[in-house]
Enzyme design. Sequence first.
Site, PDB file in Angstrom:
ATOM      1  NE  ARG A  98     -25.576 -13.647 -29.793  1.00 18.83           N
ATOM      2  CZ  ARG A  98     -26.257 -13.029 -28.853  1.00 18.83           C
ATOM      3  NH1 ARG A  98     -25.649 -12.149 -28.071  1.00 18.83           N
ATOM      4  NH2 ARG A  98     -27.536 -13.239 -28.696  1.00 18.83           N
ATOM      5  CE  LYS A 133      -4.146  -5.214 -13.818  1.00 15.54           C
ATOM      6  NZ  LYS A 133      -4.425  -5.295 -12.364  1.00 15.54           N
ATOM      7  CE  LYS A 165       1.997  -1.230 -12.508  1.00 19.07           C
ATOM      8  NZ  LYS A 165       0.696  -1.839 -12.872  1.00 19.07           N
ATOM      9  CD  GLU A 199       3.179  -0.517  -8.761  1.00 20.39           C
ATOM     10  OE1 GLU A 199       3.720  -1.473  -8.181  1.00 20.39           O
ATOM     11  OE2 GLU A 199       2.440  -0.636  -9.760  1.00 20.39           O
ATOM     12  CG  ASP A 220       0.080  -1.165  -6.386  1.00 19.13           C
ATOM     13  OD1 ASP A 220      -1.047  -1.093  -6.906  1.00 19.13           O
ATOM     14  OD2 ASP A 220       0.707  -2.237  -6.253  1.00 19.13           O
TER      15      ASP A 220
END
Length: 301
Positions: A98, A133, A165, A199, A220
């Site tokens: 598994r 992410k 950012k 960004e 962005d």
Amino acid sequence: MLTRAQIDPVVTAALAEDAPWGDLTGEVFLPLHATATARLTAREDGVLAGIDVVSAAFRLTDPAIEVTAHRADGDRFAAGEVLAAVTGPARAVLQAERIALNLVQRMSGIATATRRMVDAVEGTGARITDTRKTTPGLRALERHAVRCGGGVNHRFSLSDAVMAKDNHLAVLAQQGVDLTEAIRRARAQLGHTTRIEVEVDGLEQIEPVLAGGVDIIMLDNFSLADLAAGVRLVAGRAIVEASGTVTLETVAEIARTGVDVISSGALTHSARHLDLGLDMTVTAGPESGGGAAGAVAVASD
């Protein structure tokens, strides 16, 4: 390439989570000397990633298990193909299966999703990259899977590069700090090998950012028209990265705007696990006095 130093701690933790005191079912149901032969089989088309992770799951459960790979990471395969063969003590093979499947299905799903995006932008010059992410604890494995699919990796961690950012810029604006000057001050504190990416969310920010001396500008959530305009404004003075709501349906149009890099968090946070299975035959050992058991298809649960 993944190393054992990256693979083994992840697999060891997963095995301990799944069988902290052993596999109770195997211990009470399976003869001690039974042997299992299993085939890792594709149930749909895809791109392989994680064959060394599969080997580690079985090796760390019982070194007596032998894994023979028939395909390598990065290989495309069709439904029905056998990707690897596994032979060893039945109890150990079933205990590890598994974890081996969970990891190789996830990694191959990421590799397959990446390959589709890479194929979609072929001929444009744009590169497909991932983001941070990723699943906590699985970043090295998931980013390896992106590379298996033909993509490239963004910065691996917060320690690798400067990437300012929208939230960073909001703090600067609230404090009344000039963006161009902030970038110049950041550059003065860094070594010559460290890149700076900023960004922006509007065309008007591009010139002030370029004046600070950035290496990469991230556009962005720009419209296609604004992406193309942004590329023209930058005019080769920095690498241009497009990000925000990138999908397989939109990525080719984004690439045609002339951007250098397209980053997609969906490659790792939304990739579907690929359908792979272990088709298994168990044979009772000589000390049990039994014969061969039938083939058993092991499905995901």
